[in-house]
Motif scaffolding. Sequence first.
Motif, PDB file in Angstrom:
ATOM      1  N   SER A  13       0.833  -1.202   0.000  1.00  0.00           N
ATOM      2  CA  SER A  13       0.000   0.000   0.000  1.00  0.00           C
ATOM      3  C   SER A  13       0.868   1.252   0.000  1.00  0.00           C
ATOM      4  CB  SER A  13      -0.938  -0.008   1.199  1.00  0.00           C
ATOM      5  OG  SER A  13      -0.187   0.008   2.387  1.00  0.00           O
ATOM      6  N   GLN A  14       2.146   1.080   0.312  1.00  0.00           N
ATOM      7  CA  GLN A  14       3.035   2.239   0.304  1.00  0.00           C
ATOM      8  C   GLN A  14       3.688   2.463  -1.053  1.00  0.00           C
ATOM      9  OE1 GLN A  14       5.451   2.613   3.696  1.00  0.00           O
ATOM     10  NE2 GLN A  14       3.602   2.420   4.918  1.00  0.00           N
ATOM     11  N   TRP A  15       3.599   1.484  -1.905  1.00  0.00           N
ATOM     12  CA  TRP A  15       4.295   1.580  -3.185  1.00  0.00           C
ATOM     13  C   TRP A  15       3.395   1.954  -4.334  1.00  0.00           C
ATOM     14  CZ3 TRP A  15       7.390  -3.656  -3.139  1.00  0.00           C
ATOM     15  CH2 TRP A  15       8.330  -3.611  -2.091  1.00  0.00           C
ATOM     16  N   ILE A  16       2.142   1.652  -4.176  1.00  0.00           N
ATOM     17  CA  ILE A  16       1.247   1.770  -5.316  1.00  0.00           C
ATOM     18  C   ILE A  16       0.508   3.100  -5.316  1.00  0.00           C
ATOM     19  CG2 ILE A  16      -0.760   0.762  -6.472  1.00  0.00           C
ATOM     20  CD1 ILE A  16       0.162  -1.943  -5.521  1.00  0.00           C
ATOM     21  N   PRO A  17       0.770   3.903  -6.322  1.00  0.00           N
ATOM     22  CA  PRO A  17       0.099   5.205  -6.414  1.00  0.00           C
ATOM     23  C   PRO A  17      -1.277   5.058  -7.062  1.00  0.00           C
ATOM     24  CG  PRO A  17       1.595   4.932  -8.254  1.00  0.00           C
ATOM     25  CD  PRO A  17       1.674   3.655  -7.459  1.00  0.00           C
ATOM     26  N   GLN A  18      -2.066   6.076  -6.915  1.00  0.00           N
ATOM     27  CA  GLN A  18      -3.320   6.090  -7.675  1.00  0.00           C
ATOM     28  C   GLN A  18      -2.963   6.402  -9.118  1.00  0.00           C
ATOM     29  OE1 GLN A  18      -6.672   5.493  -6.989  1.00  0.00           O
ATOM     30  NE2 GLN A  18      -6.765   5.674  -9.202  1.00  0.00           N
ATOM     31  N   PRO A  19      -3.225   5.476 -10.009  1.00  0.00           N
ATOM     32  CA  PRO A  19      -2.830   5.694 -11.406  1.00  0.00           C
ATOM     33  C   PRO A  19      -3.619   6.830 -12.036  1.00  0.00           C
ATOM     34  CG  PRO A  19      -4.133   3.690 -11.184  1.00  0.00           C
ATOM     35  CD  PRO A  19      -3.899   4.194  -9.804  1.00  0.00           C
ATOM     36  N   GLN A  20      -2.929   7.538 -12.920  1.00  0.00           N
ATOM     37  CA  GLN A  20      -3.537   8.733 -13.517  1.00  0.00           C
ATOM     38  C   GLN A  20      -4.035   8.507 -14.936  1.00  0.00           C
ATOM     39  OE1 GLN A  20      -4.005  11.391 -11.654  1.00  0.00           O
ATOM     40  NE2 GLN A  20      -2.989  10.392  -9.944  1.00  0.00           N
ATOM     41  N   GLN A  21      -3.597   7.411 -15.563  1.00  0.00           N
ATOM     42  CA  GLN A  21      -3.914   7.266 -16.983  1.00  0.00           C
ATOM     43  C   GLN A  21      -4.572   5.929 -17.308  1.00  0.00           C
ATOM     44  OE1 GLN A  21      -0.491   8.239 -19.323  1.00  0.00           O
ATOM     45  NE2 GLN A  21      -0.001  10.005 -18.047  1.00  0.00           N
ATOM     46  N   PRO A  22      -5.340   5.886 -18.381  1.00  0.00           N
ATOM     47  CA  PRO A  22      -5.954   4.642 -18.808  1.00  0.00           C
ATOM     48  C   PRO A  22      -4.894   3.595 -19.100  1.00  0.00           C
ATOM     49  CG  PRO A  22      -6.728   6.507 -20.145  1.00  0.00           C
ATOM     50  CD  PRO A  22      -5.614   7.000 -19.288  1.00  0.00           C
ATOM     51  N   PRO A  23      -5.208   2.311 -18.982  1.00  0.00           N
ATOM     52  CA  PRO A  23      -6.527   1.803 -18.609  1.00  0.00           C
ATOM     53  C   PRO A  23      -6.746   1.715 -17.114  1.00  0.00           C
ATOM     54  CG  PRO A  23      -5.061  -0.012 -19.137  1.00  0.00           C
ATOM     55  CD  PRO A  23      -4.256   1.241 -19.291  1.00  0.00           C
ATOM     56  N   LEU A  24      -5.763   2.116 -16.291  1.00  0.00           N
ATOM     57  CA  LEU A  24      -5.882   1.900 -14.846  1.00  0.00           C
ATOM     58  C   LEU A  24      -6.507   3.070 -14.093  1.00  0.00           C
ATOM     59  CD1 LEU A  24      -2.388   0.238 -14.259  1.00  0.00           C
ATOM     60  CD2 LEU A  24      -4.617  -0.895 -14.191  1.00  0.00           C
ATOM     61  N   SER A  25      -6.689   4.168 -14.773  1.00  0.00           N
ATOM     62  CA  SER A  25      -7.076   5.379 -14.051  1.00  0.00           C
ATOM     63  C   SER A  25      -8.437   5.261 -13.345  1.00  0.00           C
ATOM     64  CB  SER A  25      -7.084   6.578 -14.984  1.00  0.00           C
ATOM     65  OG  SER A  25      -7.857   6.288 -16.127  1.00  0.00           O
ATOM     66  N   GLY A  26      -9.340   4.428 -13.858  1.00  0.00           N
ATOM     67  CA  GLY A  26     -10.656   4.334 -13.230  1.00  0.00           C
ATOM     68  C   GLY A  26     -10.738   3.273 -12.151  1.00  0.00           C
ATOM     69  N   VAL A  27      -9.636   2.563 -11.940  1.00  0.00           N
ATOM     70  CA  VAL A  27      -9.666   1.421 -11.020  1.00  0.00           C
ATOM     71  C   VAL A  27      -9.264   1.865  -9.613  1.00  0.00           C
ATOM     72  CG1 VAL A  27      -8.744  -0.884 -10.621  1.00  0.00           C
ATOM     73  CG2 VAL A  27      -9.039  -0.056 -12.958  1.00  0.00           C
ATOM     74  N   PRO A  28     -10.056   1.462  -8.600  1.00  0.00           N
ATOM     75  CA  PRO A  28      -9.736   1.892  -7.229  1.00  0.00           C
ATOM     76  C   PRO A  28      -8.356   1.392  -6.796  1.00  0.00           C
ATOM     77  CG  PRO A  28     -11.862   0.761  -7.305  1.00  0.00           C
ATOM     78  CD  PRO A  28     -11.237   0.604  -8.646  1.00  0.00           C
TER      79      PRO A  28
END
Lengths: 197, 197
Positions: free
Chosen positions: A129-144
Amino acid sequence: MDRRQQKTRAAIFSAFSALLSRKRYDKITVQDIIDEANVGRTTFYAHFQTKDDLLKETCTDIFEHVISGSLMMEGSHDFSLSGGSPQAVLTHILYHLRDSKKNIIGILSCESGDLFLQYFKTYLNRLLSQWIPQPQQPPLSGVPREFLIDHVSGSFVNMVQWWIRNNLRQAPEELSGYFWAVTGPILEGQPSNIQSL
Amino acid sequence: MDRRQQKTRAAIFSAFSALLSRKRYDKITVQDIIDEANVGRTTFYAHFQTKDDLLKETCTDIFEHVISGSLMMEGSHDFSLSGGSPQAVLTHILYHLRDSKKNIIGILSCESGDLFLQYFKTYLNRLLSQWIPQPQQPPLSGVPREFLIDHVSGSFVNMVQWWIRNNLRQAPEELSGYFWAVTGPILEGQPSNIQSL
DNA sequence: TATGTTATCATACATATTGTTCTATATTGA
DNA sequence: TCAATATAGAACAATATGTATGATAACATA
């Protein structure tokens, strides 16, 4: 704590681990454990309330050791990278699993391995949980983000299971490469093919 | 098969499922089951050799139903796509899990859920091995196909666990989208950014 | 070394679970 | 109707759990 107590505890842990590599957890009796450990019945119950209790302590003992051995502790209860990249840390964890004196692979290989891997995953979740950022771009951007964290730690545990089923045929570095191939885009934050727009 | 036998079997399955949503598998006794099902001790053992046997049959029953209900059977023991895309089939499976009359979510939610998901994964492995090609391009080209299959089915099962922990908050389509975001490059064969050479 | 403390062992015990065996009864399919 | 058989109920041996007891040994400390 008494010397005797330490010795007894160690004997029980060791006996339990040895039994697990031969028998399924729920088929192991307390009698089996105390016979293998050469301790009295009363003694066992003086150390552990139930067999489940022993299981839980065994897991905590092992995984806390594996993960903290691959990291530097910081603050009160959080992990952080000790300079190495996530890839290096994961490789280190794989080495730890394989080469530990505590016969971790023996325990994870047993028919109750799932039980342990569940505990393992709990630790990994905290770590990742410390390594993974909230992704900003598709296809991951909409995934929690919580989904991504759970996906990556689940994938790691799943990989370890696969590794064990294949008799640890791959070197930790090689395995780490596989892992990177399937989760790289998530851990890196974004896939490398940043096509603006 | 006798009408009585069918009725008894159904009663036992139903009782078992009900108990599982309240109690951990290994804490459920045969006595619990026959009390809940209102059948005699002898009768239980006439149908199932052991409690483990009942568990196994329950899993087979459920997952064979879930997967074959989302596919067309073909040949003797192989699955294949019934026209739909992998995405559509996976979405269908999620619907099936959620809306089944057999209270599948109840069983998977129980403290022994891992046990069932293990069986689930076995079925998924068979299914996915038909969809996943050996990738030809980096970063997946050096990764063994068996690893990828195991990774994808493991990820699906992991996702279902996550979904349940979150009280099925997402719609199957939404969840399917998450799944595609993290496994798309593998299922598609290759990432869309085909950069020749 | 001497002494009080405490962990250990062996045994016995009450309780609960498993899987089997037996007999009597009720349901079924023909 | 009738033979076949699935069931219920009870009793049973074998095994597992967790607790209680008293005797013995190892420990920490002074």
